[in-house]
Design a protein around this motif. Structure first.
Motif, PDB file in Angstrom:
ATOM      1  N   VAL A  12      -2.643  -0.902 -12.050  1.00 41.82           N
ATOM      2  CA  VAL A  12      -1.575   0.473 -11.666  1.00 41.82           C
ATOM      3  C   VAL A  12      -1.169   1.298 -12.622  1.00 41.82           C
ATOM      4  O   VAL A  12      -1.435   2.652 -12.483  1.00 41.82           O
ATOM      5  N   PRO A  31       0.974  -1.103   0.045  1.00 39.21           N
ATOM      6  CA  PRO A  31      -0.122  -0.008  -0.369  1.00 39.21           C
ATOM      7  C   PRO A  31       0.712   1.528   0.258  1.00 39.21           C
ATOM      8  O   PRO A  31       0.252   2.306  -0.661  1.00 39.21           O
ATOM      9  N   ILE A  32       1.453   1.246   1.535  1.00 41.05           N
ATOM     10  CA  ILE A  32       2.600   2.909   0.521  1.00 41.05           C
ATOM     11  C   ILE A  32       3.653   2.939  -0.319  1.00 41.05           C
ATOM     12  O   ILE A  32       3.351   3.399  -0.938  1.00 41.05           O
ATOM     13  N   CYS A  34      -4.254  -4.866  -2.571  1.00 37.02           N
ATOM     14  CA  CYS A  34      -3.442  -4.219  -1.822  1.00 37.02           C
ATOM     15  C   CYS A  34      -3.926  -3.408  -0.825  1.00 37.02           C
ATOM     16  O   CYS A  34      -3.879  -2.986   0.880  1.00 37.02           O
ATOM     17  N   PHE A  35      -5.979  -2.708  -1.322  1.00 39.12           N
ATOM     18  CA  PHE A  35      -6.581  -1.601  -0.563  1.00 39.12           C
ATOM     19  C   PHE A  35      -7.635  -2.356  -0.178  1.00 39.12           C
ATOM     20  O   PHE A  35      -7.320  -2.851   0.776  1.00 39.12           O
ATOM     21  N   HIS A  92      -7.045   2.849  -7.493  1.00 42.11           N
ATOM     22  CA  HIS A  92      -5.735   2.640  -6.794  1.00 42.11           C
ATOM     23  C   HIS A  92      -6.392   1.907  -5.458  1.00 42.11           C
ATOM     24  O   HIS A  92      -6.168   1.099  -5.198  1.00 42.11           O
ATOM     25  N   VAL A 100       2.278   1.614  -3.378  1.00 42.37           N
ATOM     26  CA  VAL A 100       1.856   1.940  -4.543  1.00 42.37           C
ATOM     27  C   VAL A 100       1.418   4.410  -4.266  1.00 42.37           C
ATOM     28  O   VAL A 100       1.599   5.199  -4.908  1.00 42.37           O
ATOM     29  N   LEU A 101       1.276   4.303  -2.921  1.00 39.87           N
ATOM     30  CA  LEU A 101       1.034   5.907  -2.350  1.00 39.87           C
ATOM     31  C   LEU A 101       2.196   6.691  -2.767  1.00 39.87           C
ATOM     32  O   LEU A 101       2.164   6.944  -2.929  1.00 39.87           O
ATOM     33  N   GLN A 116      -4.999   8.608   2.266  1.00 44.19           N
ATOM     34  CA  GLN A 116      -4.932   6.859   2.309  1.00 44.19           C
ATOM     35  C   GLN A 116      -3.560   6.459   3.142  1.00 44.19           C
ATOM     36  O   GLN A 116      -3.745   5.361   3.637  1.00 44.19           O
ATOM     37  N   GLY A 117      -2.465   7.541   2.393  1.00 44.60           N
ATOM     38  CA  GLY A 117      -1.528   6.868   3.736  1.00 44.60           C
ATOM     39  C   GLY A 117      -1.951   7.126   5.304  1.00 44.60           C
ATOM     40  O   GLY A 117      -1.084   5.899   5.958  1.00 44.60           O
ATOM     41  N   CYS A 128      -3.521  11.312  -1.355  1.00 40.44           N
ATOM     42  CA  CYS A 128      -2.565  10.243  -1.475  1.00 40.44           C
ATOM     43  C   CYS A 128      -2.418  10.194   0.263  1.00 40.44           C
ATOM     44  O   CYS A 128      -1.524   9.434   0.636  1.00 40.44           O
ATOM     45  N   LEU A 165      -7.821  -1.984  -5.747  1.00 41.96           N
ATOM     46  CA  LEU A 165      -6.732  -2.546  -6.057  1.00 41.96           C
ATOM     47  C   LEU A 165      -6.678  -3.762  -4.331  1.00 41.96           C
ATOM     48  O   LEU A 165      -6.825  -3.033  -3.538  1.00 41.96           O
TER      49      LEU A 165
END
Lengths: 291, 291
Positions: free
Chosen positions: B107, A104-105, B84-85, B79, A107-108, B153-154, B150, B82
């Protein structure tokens, strides 16, 4: 100041945007991790070299352009290393971002670095608004679709590949951006500088193929032998080592011949030759012809 | 022309950049798939509504800004879905991009759409260069780190969350971008318009929490009950349905009160109220108080 110091300062300055404000700490750390320590910084080095050959009358804008280009290149490395693409364990001699921080990190991090590229240029726009807008246009064109590195990666998912479009987008795009952005940052038209970037990109691709075939993981700072492993088209497989070296020399000469007339033309030609020669592993030139 | 038609045209125009040239067909198809048919297009609708309230004297620039904002929003959806999220199967009633095209293309679709947002603005810069550069700066700020989506989400990857910074970045950022960009596109200062976007974002978040709790998958076009499932902080869990509706009404009133003086102030207030009310499921207002 040495070019490498200018670039490191500019990149470090870029990833510090907004750092006085609350931010998610792992993503902040990953941004810094992804851009430092740098690799060869070849794209921003070319950019600044072209800017200097053109007079570099707005060095702060050239620095912003160099940082913008480098962080976008770093973004592409972070995303290319993801498990769904190359699934690389290492990059620049340390764990890839997704191994160090999780997917996840990673991608971000890529997303944030892409945005940062444009933000850095917007923040420097007051130095020369028209140039900054042209820089943003070139950077976007050579990053996205259909001419940029996103398109280059996208071609790898196609059943039928347009090889010329693939190579130009995958490897050439950010070199074309480098030469054009260097010229634009110094107040020149970017168009006549596209050919130099295109040919440097081609030479770089051949040199990369040679390194992938001849160096080990430690020398590369990433897994070697990937072209063979993934069955990718590459110059060594097509031409052999000797043929690939000859091809590199031809393309490099063509690159230098294409340099537009500018005050620093001779110095730029010298710099391109010196820098490019360092990219070819010495062992390639001592390999037995025809092997 | 209706706002929704302006937006659809502008978005369609954006994803066609460079379409006469060779491009990887699956990535091209995925870009189109990710942006059409649109969802509520609420962010660009707000943007154009603010632009019109401010006079909309460069409608083509407003359209470019609306398209830029919407494609960046679409990038974030691709994104966020995905594996991974959120690992979402569906989005807007059809398979998520990574389900339809695979993860690598998903991606790259997000990456390409981020770039496209800035490219669209650069291409429209000739209409009003100063405004275009301000638009790029706001869009970058509200997309990247530390103030953008971003960053939002982080924050979800942090052990300790700064809740105010999290909510403002995760949901508020693109609404703040919407109101500021609308004003800037029409030649006004963006700063006084930040509060309206911030409060609309807060209202939208509460409405989203209500829909997540009260609607089913088919009504949402994506999986429902996700907040409960992932234990995310949300207004319904904190305040109950009745309390969340009261909170929505309060925030919406504050949003409308914050509208800066402008020629179309009354019409904008009416539009915000009408549009926002549609976001709250009717069943929420008929639910028994205090349940």
């Amino acid at each position: 100041m040495r070019l490498s110091d200018r670039i490191d300062l500019a990149v470090t300055h870029a990833v510090r945007i907004g750092q006085a404000h609350p931010a998610p700490s792992r993503l902040s750390a990953a941004l810094h991790y992804a851009v430092t320590p740098g690799g060869a910084r070849i794209r921003p080095t070319i950019l600044l070299s072209v800017a200097m050959a053109c007079g570099d009358d707005r060095p702060a804008l050239s620095d912003a352009a160099a940082a913008a280009l480098e962080v976008i290149h770093c973004a592409s490395l972070v995303h290319d290393d993801l498990p769904c693409f190359d699934d690389a364990d290492t990059r620049r001699g340390k764990p890839a971002v997704h191994r160090a921080f999780g997917q996840p990190i990673a991608v971000l991090t890529g997303d944030s670095l892409i945005v940062m590229g444009f933000q850095v240029l917007a923040r420097a726009a007051h130095l020369a608004p028209d140039r900054a807008m042209a820089l943003i246009d070139v950077l976007a064109t050579r990053t996205g679709m259909p001419f940029g590195i996103c398109a280059g990666q996208g071609w790898e998912g196609e059943a039928e590949i347009d090889l010329a479009a693939y190579h130009r987008a995958k490897t050439g795009a950010l070199f074309i951006a480098a030469t054009q952005m260097g010229a634009i940052a110094a107040g020149q038209d970017g168009a006549p500088w596209a050919e130099l970037g295109d040919r440097i990109g081609e030479a770089f691709q051949v040199a990369d193929d040679l390194r992938d075939a001849l160096c080990d993981d430690a020398e590369l700072g990433k897994p070697a032998g990937q072209d063979d492993l993934h069955g990718r088209p590459n110059a060594v497989a097509q031409l052999g080592i000797h043929g690939a070296v000859a091809r590199f020399d031809d393309v490099l000469s063509a690159a230098i011949s294409s340099i537009p007339a500018c005050p620093g033309e001779a110095a730029l030609a010298q710099m391109v030759r010196t820098y490019a020669d360092r990219l070819v592993p010495a062992v390639a030139r001592t390999a037995i012809p025809g092997e």
